[in-house]
Write a protein that holds these residues in place. Structure first.
Motif, PDB file in Angstrom:
ATOM      1  N   GLY A 130      31.183  47.904  29.498  1.00 47.93           N
ATOM      2  CA  GLY A 130      29.972  47.839  31.037  1.00 47.93           C
ATOM      3  C   GLY A 130      31.169  48.490  32.467  1.00 47.93           C
ATOM      4  O   GLY A 130      31.577  49.547  32.944  1.00 47.93           O
ATOM      5  N   ASP A 131      30.677  46.881  32.921  1.00 47.76           N
ATOM      6  CA  ASP A 131      31.029  47.327  34.530  1.00 47.76           C
ATOM      7  C   ASP A 131      32.317  46.384  34.444  1.00 47.76           C
ATOM      8  O   ASP A 131      32.781  46.777  35.724  1.00 47.76           O
ATOM      9  CB  ASP A 131      30.276  46.862  35.275  1.00 47.76           C
ATOM     10  N   ARG A 132      33.385  46.459  33.562  1.00 51.89           N
ATOM     11  CA  ARG A 132      34.714  46.014  33.804  1.00 51.89           C
ATOM     12  C   ARG A 132      35.282  47.275  34.293  1.00 51.89           C
ATOM     13  O   ARG A 132      35.830  48.120  33.596  1.00 51.89           O
ATOM     14  CB  ARG A 132      35.249  45.715  32.196  1.00 51.89           C
ATOM     15  N   THR A 133      36.889  46.493  35.006  1.00 46.64           N
ATOM     16  CA  THR A 133      37.744  47.568  35.126  1.00 46.64           C
ATOM     17  C   THR A 133      39.097  46.213  34.855  1.00 46.64           C
ATOM     18  O   THR A 133      39.615  45.084  34.609  1.00 46.64           O
ATOM     19  CB  THR A 133      38.179  46.786  36.996  1.00 46.64           C
ATOM     20  N   LEU A 134      39.507  47.630  33.348  1.00 50.40           N
ATOM     21  CA  LEU A 134      40.476  47.184  32.647  1.00 50.40           C
ATOM     22  C   LEU A 134      41.864  46.553  34.001  1.00 50.40           C
ATOM     23  O   LEU A 134      42.388  47.860  34.740  1.00 50.40           O
ATOM     24  CB  LEU A 134      41.017  48.330  31.813  1.00 50.40           C
ATOM     25  N   SER A 135      43.010  45.942  33.755  1.00 45.22           N
ATOM     26  CA  SER A 135      44.121  45.701  34.045  1.00 45.22           C
ATOM     27  C   SER A 135      45.296  46.966  33.430  1.00 45.22           C
ATOM     28  O   SER A 135      44.980  47.261  32.242  1.00 45.22           O
ATOM     29  CB  SER A 135      44.892  44.363  33.594  1.00 45.22           C
ATOM     30  N   ASP A 136      46.284  47.043  34.038  1.00 49.88           N
ATOM     31  CA  ASP A 136      47.724  47.698  34.207  1.00 49.88           C
ATOM     32  C   ASP A 136      47.748  47.296  32.827  1.00 49.88           C
ATOM     33  O   ASP A 136      48.308  48.468  31.626  1.00 49.88           O
ATOM     34  CB  ASP A 136      48.665  48.223  34.701  1.00 49.88           C
ATOM     35  N   GLN A 137      47.908  45.834  32.278  1.00 48.68           N
ATOM     36  CA  GLN A 137      48.555  45.634  30.764  1.00 48.68           C
ATOM     37  C   GLN A 137      47.423  45.955  29.800  1.00 48.68           C
ATOM     38  O   GLN A 137      47.544  45.976  28.216  1.00 48.68           O
ATOM     39  CB  GLN A 137      48.625  43.508  31.157  1.00 48.68           C
TER      40      GLN A 137
END
Length: 136
Positions: A50-57
């Motif tokens: 979806g419109d989620r942003t993934l973290s570096d982790q």
């Protein structure tokens, strides 16, 4: 069940996995699985859900899973080939000692074409390696 849950769960799919973040921090203390991404093992692509942003982790964990999954699949492939060698030997023994004429008539061409194809590929690959080793 372990004392603590992992932070991520990977539901294996044909070309990779659906990636979920696990959560029990809710009023019912139930395990909630929130899909955060889809990972593709073949090309290494990670798509956020979806419109989620993934973290570096998130990205690092998914990349590590892809790497481990590729290694596992490679090992399984080698194991499959080793089992195939056993099956070829068992098939030769069957053909020599147990197969009826009718069974051989039914399977003869399929076995011969498959073995001829495999032999051609193996001989060609070996010749290529020998040429490369000679520096030609």
């Amino acid at each position: 069940m372990p004392d603590h849950l992992p932070e991520y769960y990977f539901r294996v799919r044909e070309n990779g996995a659906a990636v979920f973040r696990l959560d029990t921090e809710n009023r019912q203390s139930r395990i909630e699985m929130d899909q955060i991404a889809v990972a593709n093992v073949k090309n290494g692509e990670i798509k956020a859900n979806g419109d989620r942003t993934l973290s570096d982790q998130d990205i690092e964990t998914i990349q590590n899973w892809i790497s481990e999954r590729r290694a596992l699949l490679a090992q399984r492939s080698i194991d499959d080939i080793r089992r195939l060698v056993d099956q070829l030997n068992l098939t030769a023994q069957w053909a020599q000692s147990k197969a009826t004429d009718a069974e051989l008539v039914e399977l003869n061409d399929d076995l011969l074409f498959a073995m001829h194809d495999l032999r051609s590929v193996l001989v060609r690959k070996k010749a290529d390696r020998i040429q490369k080793a000679r520096g030609s």
